[in-house]
Every structure is written in C-alpha cells, then in structure tokens.
Scaffold this active site. Structure first.
Site, PDB file in Angstrom:
ATOM      1  NE  ARG A 269      -6.016  -4.183  -3.542  1.00 55.45           N
ATOM      2  CZ  ARG A 269      -6.544  -4.444  -2.380  1.00 55.45           C
ATOM      3  NH1 ARG A 269      -5.816  -4.940  -1.423  1.00 55.45           N
ATOM      4  NH2 ARG A 269      -7.818  -4.230  -2.153  1.00 55.45           N
TER       5      ARG A 269
ATOM      6  CG  MET B 151      -5.617  -2.870  13.183  1.00 57.71           C
ATOM      7  SD  MET B 151      -4.775  -1.356  13.649  1.00 57.71           S
ATOM      8  CE  MET B 151      -5.093  -0.343  12.209  1.00 57.71           C
TER       9      MET B 151
ATOM     10  NE  ARG C 275      -0.111 -45.131 -15.736  1.00 57.91           N
ATOM     11  CZ  ARG C 275      -0.452 -43.936 -15.229  1.00 57.91           C
ATOM     12  NH1 ARG C 275       0.023 -43.557 -14.071  1.00 57.91           N
ATOM     13  NH2 ARG C 275      -1.286 -43.157 -15.882  1.00 57.91           N
TER      14      ARG C 275
ATOM     15  N   GLY D 144      11.069 -42.141 -12.822  1.00 57.69           N
ATOM     16  CA  GLY D 144       9.800 -42.525 -12.203  1.00 57.69           C
ATOM     17  C   GLY D 144       9.803 -41.979 -10.789  1.00 57.69           C
TER      18      GLY D 144
ATOM     19  CE1 TYR E 156       9.266 -38.059 -21.219  1.00 61.30           C
ATOM     20  CE2 TYR E 156      11.238 -38.230 -22.566  1.00 61.30           C
ATOM     21  CZ  TYR E 156      10.300 -38.814 -21.731  1.00 61.30           C
ATOM     22  OH  TYR E 156      10.393 -40.132 -21.414  1.00 61.30           O
TER      23      TYR E 156
ATOM     24  CE  LYS F 282      -3.886  -0.665   2.342  1.00 59.33           C
ATOM     25  NZ  LYS F 282      -4.492  -0.924   3.653  1.00 59.33           N
TER      26      LYS F 282
ATOM     27  CB  CYS G 112       6.946 -40.746 -16.566  1.00 58.75           C
ATOM     28  SG  CYS G 112       7.732 -42.112 -15.710  1.00 58.75           S
TER      29      CYS G 112
ATOM     30  NE  ARG H 193      -5.390   3.291   3.688  1.00 57.33           N
ATOM     31  CZ  ARG H 193      -5.393   3.561   2.391  1.00 57.33           C
ATOM     32  NH1 ARG H 193      -4.739   4.630   1.923  1.00 57.33           N
ATOM     33  NH2 ARG H 193      -6.000   2.757   1.545  1.00 57.33           N
TER      34      ARG H 193
ATOM     35  N   GLY I 293      -6.432 -10.606   7.888  1.00 58.58           N
ATOM     36  CA  GLY I 293      -5.988 -10.945   9.240  1.00 58.58           C
ATOM     37  C   GLY I 293      -5.278  -9.774   9.873  1.00 58.58           C
TER      38      GLY I 293
ATOM     39  CB  SER J  33      11.269 -42.467 -18.160  1.00 52.04           C
ATOM     40  OG  SER J  33      10.152 -41.754 -17.699  1.00 52.04           O
TER      41      SER J  33
ATOM     42  CG  HIS K  20      -7.125 -47.371  -5.908  1.00 55.17           C
ATOM     43  ND1 HIS K  20      -8.264 -47.463  -6.688  1.00 55.17           N
ATOM     44  CD2 HIS K  20      -6.132 -47.949  -6.617  1.00 55.17           C
ATOM     45  CE1 HIS K  20      -7.955 -48.087  -7.821  1.00 55.17           C
ATOM     46  NE2 HIS K  20      -6.668 -48.389  -7.807  1.00 55.17           N
TER      47      HIS K  20
HETATM   48  P1  ADP Z   1      -7.933  -2.282   3.244  1.00 53.77           P
HETATM   49  O1  ADP Z   1      -6.526  -2.709   3.198  1.00 53.77           O
HETATM   50  O2  ADP Z   1      -8.815  -3.153   4.062  1.00 53.77           O
HETATM   51  O3  ADP Z   1      -8.479  -1.981   1.867  1.00 53.77           O
HETATM   52  P2  ADP Z   1      -7.542   0.532   3.562  1.00 53.77           P
HETATM   53  O4  ADP Z   1      -6.415   0.986   4.371  1.00 53.77           O
HETATM   54  O5  ADP Z   1      -7.372   0.575   2.097  1.00 53.77           O
HETATM   55  O6  ADP Z   1      -7.956  -0.904   4.057  1.00 53.77           O
HETATM   56  O7  ADP Z   1      -8.789   1.403   3.970  1.00 53.77           O
HETATM   57  C1  ADP Z   1     -10.106   1.048   3.612  1.00 53.77           C
HETATM   58  C2  ADP Z   1     -10.862   2.259   3.093  1.00 53.77           C
HETATM   59  O8  ADP Z   1     -10.824   3.302   4.045  1.00 53.77           O
HETATM   60  C3  ADP Z   1     -10.251   2.863   1.868  1.00 53.77           C
HETATM   61  O9  ADP Z   1     -10.654   2.213   0.705  1.00 53.77           O
HETATM   62  C4  ADP Z   1     -10.826   4.265   1.899  1.00 53.77           C
HETATM   63  O10 ADP Z   1     -12.124   4.264   1.370  1.00 53.77           O
HETATM   64  C5  ADP Z   1     -10.872   4.543   3.374  1.00 53.77           C
HETATM   65  N1  ADP Z   1      -9.722   5.363   3.721  1.00 53.77           N
HETATM   66  C6  ADP Z   1      -8.494   4.982   4.117  1.00 53.77           C
HETATM   67  N2  ADP Z   1      -7.686   6.036   4.305  1.00 53.77           N
HETATM   68  C7  ADP Z   1      -8.429   7.128   4.002  1.00 53.77           C
HETATM   69  C8  ADP Z   1      -8.163   8.504   3.997  1.00 53.77           C
HETATM   70  N3  ADP Z   1      -6.980   8.988   4.320  1.00 53.77           N
HETATM   71  N4  ADP Z   1      -9.171   9.333   3.647  1.00 53.77           N
HETATM   72  C9  ADP Z   1     -10.366   8.838   3.309  1.00 53.77           C
HETATM   73  N5  ADP Z   1     -10.687   7.557   3.299  1.00 53.77           N
HETATM   74  C10 ADP Z   1      -9.722   6.699   3.644  1.00 53.77           C
HETATM   75 MG    MG Z   2      -7.875  -0.779   0.631  1.00 52.42          MG
END
Ligand code: ADP
Ligand code: MG
Ligand code: MG
Length: 890
Positions: free
Chosen positions: A354, A109, A576, A781, A866, A28, A846, A98, A107, A779, A470
């Site tokens: 991404r 935060m 076989r 095996g 191969y 990110k 094989c 974030r 998983g 080959s 089997h």
């Molecule tokens: P995730 O990894 O779960 O996608 P993000 O960190 O991308 O979490 O945050 C989820 C959403 O929170 C983002 O898609 C956006 O809509 C909102 N968000 C995050 N940071 C900001 C920000 N600085 N201003 C406004 N919205 C935000």
């Molecule tokens: Mg996001």
C-alpha cells in the site's frame, strides 16, 4: 441478485480483481490482486467483497444467496493451486482471514492466522513439514488468536497459562519449548476456551472459516471502528472486504522469516530500502515486541549499531529478490510502498502493499525526487502533498533530541515552540521586548488590551479559555505559539508567580511552550527555526507555476508582513488598522480621541495619531515594495479601546485631564448591549468622519512618500468595513476621494488608489450590484459574514459548537471551513452581481477561511482573484490554490 459476483479469486500470476477495484475489494484485496497480475509471488486467495458486508447489514445480518457456493469454489481453486485440501487430515490447507476496508482502518478485526487447524490436521501438518514442534506451535497460535478475535476469549487467558507453564518447567523463552510442551499447552488452552466461552473450540474447519468471516463483518460496526469512521468521515455504507489467503510459514526454521519494508525511508524520504524482519517467526511477532526485529540492510544495521545480522547478510539471495520486488512495485504504483512479506524455506512471498504513510518532510522529498526520476509529473507531485501537513514545517519546533520536564499541559491553541522568561502583563512583555529580552506572556485569559504584549511575547500561556478563546485566535493569527486553557496552572498576579503540580514558577524564570502539542516545560528547551528551503521551496515553486489565484496575507505589523513576504505572500489582503491603535505609545491619544465629545476636541489627538499611522503605512508599503496592500479603516466598536479596570480609569483620567466621574460616564455612554451589531465599522466612520479622514490621509501621504523614496508604485486599496447599503459606501468614498485630491495637491504628486469594501453582511452580498457601482474591489470578510448569516456569535459559539459537531448537526465548524452551501451561496451571488455591475471588480477573501484548503477550492470555483490568510498559512494557501486549479480547471 443470485448472479452477483461476491467472491474474487487471486493467485498464480492472475487475478479477477485489480488495484482500481478498491471500493469493491478493499485496499488489501485490490492490491493483492494487482500484485498477482504483476507476476509477483503472492499466496493464492480470495476476496469477499464489500458489497457482501453491506448486504449482510441490510439483511439482518444474513449472508446473500450465492455467497456460500462462490466461496466454496474459490476455496477449491486455492486448494488446487497449493496442492492441499482445507480440512484434509493428511495434507491440510491452512489460511489466514484478513479484513480490508477501502482505507486502512484501525478498529477492524485482527487477522487470524493458521485457520484450518484442528486435532487431526495438526498431525498432517507435522508430517508434511517434518516438524512436530512447528505444527503444535502453529495450532496453539491459532487457538489463541481465533479465541481472542472470534470467540471473545481474551489473550490474557492464554498468556497466563503459558507463563505459568514456563515457570513450572523452568523455561525462559518460547524457543525452549518442545513439541510435547506445545501439545500440552494446546490441551490446557482448549480447556480454558471451554470454561470461558462455554463451548468447545470448533474443530470443523468450515465452521472456523465462517466464524472468522462473521467476526470481520461484525467488527465493521464495533465501537472503535465507528468512532474512527466518524472522526475521519468514512461512511458506514462503504463496508469492509474479507480476504482468505493460503498460509505461508515464516516459522519453519532459520531459512524462514517475516518482515515489513518501506521502499523509501518514511521519516526522511531517503531513497533507500527501510524496514525490519524476524527469522523463524509469524506475522504478528514483528509488531508484538516479543523479540527485537533485525534490520533489512547492512547499512541500516551498522547505523543502528546492532550486532544482529541484517537480512542482506543472512539471506542475501532472498534479500536481492525483495529489492527487485520493491523496485517493481514502486515503478508500478509510482509511489512509496509499505509492504509486508514472509520468507518460507528461502522463498519470498508478498502479503501486502500500500502507499506508505510518511512525515511531511519525507513526503516533500519523495515527491520532488520522483519528479527528478521521471516517475511522476510536477502536477502529480503538487497534488500529493496535503497542504495542512505543511503547518508542521512552518513553525519553530522543539529540537527532537532535546530532553525536558513537562510541568503542565493545556490545549494546543497555536502551533510552534518558544522559550522565554515568564511575565504576567502585556506591558511588561512589551518592555522586556524593547530591552531585547524574550518572554512568555502568562495570563488567566487575554483581551484586546493585551494584543501589544502578545505581539511582544515569544509565546502565550493561559489558564482559561478554549481553542477559540481570544488568546488562541489572536495567537494563531500572529503565528505566536500558544497553549490555552492549562487549567492546572494557578496564577497569582499579586505574588507574580504561578503554581503548577507543586512547583512555583516566578516572574523572570524561563519556561518553554509547545503550542503544537499543548505542553509546558520548565527551563529553555532548544528549538529549530522553520524555513522555506530545499524540497519544500521547490515544490511550492511548482505550485506557483500552476495556480491562478494570488495569495495575500492578513498582516498589520512590519514583522508579520516581512514573515509573510518570506513565505511568498503577494500582497496584503487585510491590514486591520485597529491593531495599530493598541500600541502602548498611542493608546492614550486614541482614548482621548474617543472620549472627546465634539469634533473640535477630537482634532488634537487625531493630529497626534496621524504621523504615527503614516509611519505605520510607510513601513508596510516599503516592506511590500509595490505589491498591493488593502487597508481596512477602523472597524471595532470604540469602547474596546477604553480602560476597563479601576486603576486604568484613574490613570487615563489623569493623563487626558478629565475627571474620573466624567470619564466613567463617557465610558458608560459608549457601552453597547450588542457591540458586534452596534456602532462600529462604517457606521462609526459616518458618525465620526474625522477618524477615517485621518486614516485616509495617512495612507495617501505614506503611499506618495514611499513611491518617491523607493521608486516603486504603490497602489493602496482603502477598504471600508461593515457596509450594508450603497449609500454608506458612497458618502465615505466621496470623503476619501476628497482627501486623496487634497493630498495629491499638497504634495504635487499623482497617486493611484482603489476604494472598496468588505462584503461581510448578507445585505451587502444581496445588494452587491449596487455597491459595485462605487466599490472597485470586494473582499469577502467571511468571519463576519458567517456570524451574520448564521446569526451565531463567534465569541460565544464555544459552548454549543462542540456538541453540534459531535452529534453531527454540523459536519464541520463553519468558522474554520467555509459553509459553502449557505455563506458560499452569498459569496457566489455577490461575486456575480458585483462583476456584472463592474467588469474589472477585484475579488478576494480575507476571513480565516482564506487559509483553509477546502475553502480555497471554493474560492477557485467562484473565480476569486486572490485569497488572503495569516502569514504562516501562506505556503499552505499557495499549495492549496494550485491543487484547486488542477482539480477544478484542468
Ligand atoms: P494488518 O491489516 O493488521 O496489517 P494483515 O492482514 O496484513 O493485518 O496481517 C498481519 C500479518 O499477518 C501480515 O503482515 C503477515 O505477516 C501475516 N499474514 C497474513 N496473512 C498471511 C498468510 N496468508 N501467510 C502468512 N502470513 C500471513
Ligand atoms: Mg498488514
Ligand atoms: Mg468584520
């Protein structure tokens, strides 16, 4: 240590980081920096590096020196860029916190928005925005999110309070609530935090910030993240980064919004903007499902028959900007992007980009289209597709629009979907197939005796057995859909029915299996046939131009061989022959041959089997039209062919004119304590030479016949199994050569052929130099070679393989992916020693590994000629071979 850079800033058209710093800044953070460099509108922010996470854990959960002051400086820069101050009651800066690991990771935060709000800044925000309601709504969102994520006071607390309040006041939706309502809610929320958390909600904004940062680093080691890392082989040492970014507000009224977009359609690959947005909302609302999001484009809205206006219609100008940004991002990253954005008061802000996740079909279309658009090269396109993901497209699938009732679930043992009438025995399955009926073979478990029925059936369902039972192994090899170990299915062979979940399914009733998911359904569910066409065919053709290694198939039946050829196989790497012996029409002759006590008695049944084998090979050679075919002479221990049940014994005794007692005694004589290491393979070829001689004759006669009738050159490769010493191979090769001479003379024809061996015992690998004096090809095996190198019986591994894998003793199952360190060293050594004894020695593999991409890369590294795999893996192997070539040799 103190001059280490722990914090990277971004914003205002420039950034200290960039896209190629994912390891340090997380995905990110690196992409936010890159978008700034591209001049896209990104709210300014900072990224705390993954090295801080590692230092934090290395140092007893303490932060490294210097972080504090670097963070303050970067925060200062954000304040300057935005023109507001963190914690300033008149003009407060609010931020989001974030997480962001190298690879996106569930998983971790959850994001905290609106951080920096407290009892004072809420008034400043209200004044600045000229909107009391917005300010109090933002504050309550912040309390709710922060308490849940950082203080461990769960969402339910707040939802309960809000629901009660709405009920009391007669409000139905959140938008009915006024500024005063939200202000009241904030008071009640804070009380609840105090009760549950045992302390006041933090008012100090720096305390809030450090709390959130600590929660992100803490979540790197929570149970969910650890499990995810283990399943995906992500090392703990990678750590996560933390992003702190100035807030922009999508909840400032009708000219504000938040949304997500894909630059192309992630399910079809179509080159059209795809996504959703919500007017007057904050990030989490889109996914939370509180309100139904609207389409981005007019076309998508019309297709969805939605009466909610699209972004294109309500905010045409910002929409235009979004389209431009998408184009810019795609051209820059040269891949389909998944982006998150917010619109504040008519201005577009980018919050994330991404590479987008996509279906296999979409991945193929996008790769092929991007080559046509000049965005990427063919090599890049070939490298972009995960070979294993092709599996989805290589089997019949349930029609995605179909409706069905699931009656049971078992293990997804062999992919694909199939329907048919229920039968409970292999013979019935074969009979039905001959009558042109489609059947599903239902057994408690299967054994080698059932192979003909498994072949005749459209699919196989077993109530016992795991993923390597089997049924599962054989079904995968044949490409038959299979659901194994469906424990709730109670089979009654006598009554000819099975019971499951209170339903009785009788023989003859139709069921459908989905071996890709393990589902069993009542009745016939429509399916779709796989085909190698369109973008799929195009991309695989590019792979073919690139790769060095050939791809053959493991096949013995005409149907499998034909399927493999359709999927692009360039020969048979393993036929076989024992599978040909199980055929119902010939098993009696085979049994008579085995039960014979001397060569004279064996002669007659062998004479009856010869023409059948010759027909088999004739058919195979014809289908393979001149491509190489490796035929392995009989390999398994003989008693596998003998009757096991009392009633079968009776039947066999009658058929071959032997007393039951004598038959039983003979069966007992043939029984072995450890048949895997017993009287099988070339050992049997040496003690019962007539069998291999018959097979060799059938092969050579068929080859000459086919060459005559079709005009194509057939060069059969005769393969002797389980050789440990050169002497074994030498004696058998001499006998087979003699047969070749005889056949050529009888037919007055010339014939090229090769005699070679499987390398499947460690000793054979070690003595490869000797063995190559006689063998023209090896080959590998690798199924048996893995068994014998590890001393692990594949059929008995189920009970300990799973604990080995989950406890990390083995990183992967060596029967699925080649153990490159151990078994691989033997393969390498045998290849070297073999080649130095015979320069033009042909080398192939094989085992099951021939269809595994990681093992295929190993074969490329070792310089094999191969790989050979099951028919349905052929396209996967073609692609994997090309990728290995690009990665290793280019
Ligand atoms: P995730 O990894 O779960 O996608 P993000 O960190 O991308 O979490 O945050 C989820 C959403 O929170 C983002 O898609 C956006 O809509 C909102 N968000 C995050 N940071 C900001 C920000 N600085 N201003 C406004 N919205 C935000
Ligand atoms: Mg996001
Ligand atoms: Mg073997």
């Amino acid at each position: 240590m103190s001059d280490t850079k722990w914090v990277y800033s971004f914003g205002d058209g420039s950034a200290e980081g960039s896209a190629n710093m994912k390891n340090l800044l997380g995905g990110k953070g690196a992409n936010l920096a890159e978008m700034c460099r591209l001049g896209l509108p990104v709210p300014p922010g900072l990224t705390i590096t993954t090295e801080v996470c590692s230092a934090f854990y290395d140092n007893d959960r303490n932060y490294p020196d210097g972080l504090d002051s670097q963070l303050n400086d970067a925060l200062e820069a954000i304040s300057k860029a935005v023109g507001s101050d963190f914690g300033n009651p008149e003009n407060p800066l609010l931020v989001s916190v974030r997480s962001g690991a190298r690879a996106s990771m569930p998983g971790m935060m959850d994001t905290v928005l609106n951080l920096g709000m407290n009892d004072e800044t809420v008034t400043g925000l209200a004044k600045r925005a000229g909107d009391e309601r917005f300010a109090w709504d933002s504050y309550r969102r912040f309390i709710q999110m922060y308490s849940d994520v950082v203080l461990g006071v769960s969402h339910d607390n707040f939802e309960e309070i809000l629901d009660d309040y709405k009920m009391q006041q007669g409000h139905y939706v959140d938008t009915d609530l006024t500024a005063e309502d939200w202000q009241h809610i904030v008071t009640v929320y804070k009380q609840r935090v105090n009760e549950v958390y045992g302390d006041d909600f933090p008012q100090d904004v720096m305390e809030q910030l450090w709390g959130a940062v600590g929660a992100v680093f803490g979540s790197w080691r929570n149970a969910r993240a650890e499990t995810y890392r283990r399943l995906n082989n992500i090392p703990e040492s990678w750590g996560t980064a933390v992003n702190v970014q100035a807030m922009v507000f999508g909840n400032l009224g009708p000219t504000s919004a938040t949304g997500v977009a894909f630059t192309r359609n992630p399910s079809t690959g179509e080159n059209a903007l795809y996504g959703e947005f919500l007017v007057n909302a904050q990030g989490e609302d889109v996914v939370a499902g509180i309100r139904t999001p609207q389409n981005l484009t007019k076309i998508a809205r019309e297709e969805a028959l939605s009466d909610m206006p699209s972004m294109e219609e309500v905010m045409p100008e910002v929409f235009g900007q979004l389209v431009d940004v998408n184009l810019k991002l795609e051209n820059h990253y040269r891949d389909m992007q998944d982006i998150e954005f917010t619109v504040q008061d008519g201005k577009l802000w980018m919050l994330q980009t991404r590479a987008g996740k996509r279906t296999t079909a979409a991945a193929l279309k996008i790769a092929v289209d991007m080559v046509a658009e000049g965005l990427i090269t063919k090599d890049e396109a070939v490298l972009r597709i995960d070979p294993m993901s092709l599996d989805q497209l290589l089997h019949p699938m349930l029609d995605p629009d179909a409706q069905f009732d699931i009656i049971a679930t078992g293990l997804p043992a062999s992919p694909g979907a199939a329907s048919g009438a229920v039968v409970f025995s292999a013979d019935e399955a074969e009979k039905a197939k001959a009558d042109g009926r489609k059947v599903i073979l239902v057994r408690m478990e299967t054994s080698p005796e059932d192979i003909h029925g498994m072949h005749a059936a459209e699919g196989i369902l077993t109530s016992r057995g795991g993923m390597t039972s089997h049924a599962a192994v054989v079904a995968r090899g044949m490409g038959r859909p299979c659901v194994s170990g469906a424990g709730s299915v109670r089979i009654d062979y006598d009554k000819q029915d099975f019971q499951v979940a209170g339903v009785t399914v009788k023989a003859g009733e139709t069921i459908t299996l989905d071996g890709s998911t393990g589902r069993v359904m009542a009745g016939e569910v429509p399916t779709r046939q796989p085909e190698l066409s369109g973008d799929f065919a195009k991309l695989i053709a590019w792979a073919d131009e690139i790769r060095r290694m050939r791809v053959r198939t493991n096949a013995e039946t005409p149907a499998d061989a034909a399927t493999a050829v359709k999927f692009g196989a360039e020969g048979i790497g393993l036929c076989r022959t024992e599978h040909m012996f199980f055929d119902a029409n010939r098993i009696m002759a085979v049994r008579e041959m085995i039960l014979a006590e001397n060569p004279d008695d064996r002669a007659n049944p062998l004479e009856r089997i010869l023409p059948m084998q010759r027909d088999d090979f004739t058919e195979l050679f014809t289908i393979m039209s001149g491509m190489p075919v490796t035929i392995r002479l009989l390999d398994p221990p003989l008693h596998e062919f003998l009757p096991q049940h009392e009633e079968d014994v009776l039947q066999v005794a009658e058929a071959i004119g032997m007393t039951q007692d004598k038959l039983k005694r003979r069966i007992r004589e043939l029984e072995e304590v450890n048949p895997m290491l017993g009287h099988r393979g070339c050992r049997m070829g040496l003690t019962y030479p007539e069998i291999y001689e018959m097979q060799a004759r059938a092969i050579f006669e068929a080859a000459i016949n086919v060459a005559k009738t079709t005009g194509s050159t057939v060069v059969p490769e005769v393969m002797i199994p389980l050789v440990a010493d050169h002497s074994e191979l030498k004696e058998l090769a001499d006998r087979i050569e003699k047969i070749a001479q005889d056949v050529m003379q009888e037919k007055s024809a010339e014939l090229d052929y090769l005699i070679g061996t499987m390398i499947e015992l460690p000793r054979a690998a070690l003595r490869a130099g000797d063995i190559a004096k006689t063998a023209k090809f090896f080959s590998f095996g690798t199924n048996d070679l893995t068994q014998t190198t590890f001393g692990i019986s594949r059929d008995d591994a189920a009970s300990f393989m799973e604990p080995y894998l989950s406890r990390g003793l083995f990183e992967y199952d060596p029967f699925v992916s080649l153990d490159q360190d151990g078994v691989g060293e033997l393969v390498q050594l045998a290849a070297e020693r073999g080649r130095s004894a015979r320069k033009d020695l042909k080398l192939g593999i094989c085992g099951e590994h021939g269809g595994d991409p990681a093992s295929i890369a190993f074969c490329e590294k070792t310089g094999l000629d191969y790989v050979s795999c099951s028919p349905y893996r052929v396209p996967i192997a073609r692609l994997a071979a090309a990728q290995s070539y690009l990665k290793i040799r280019k």
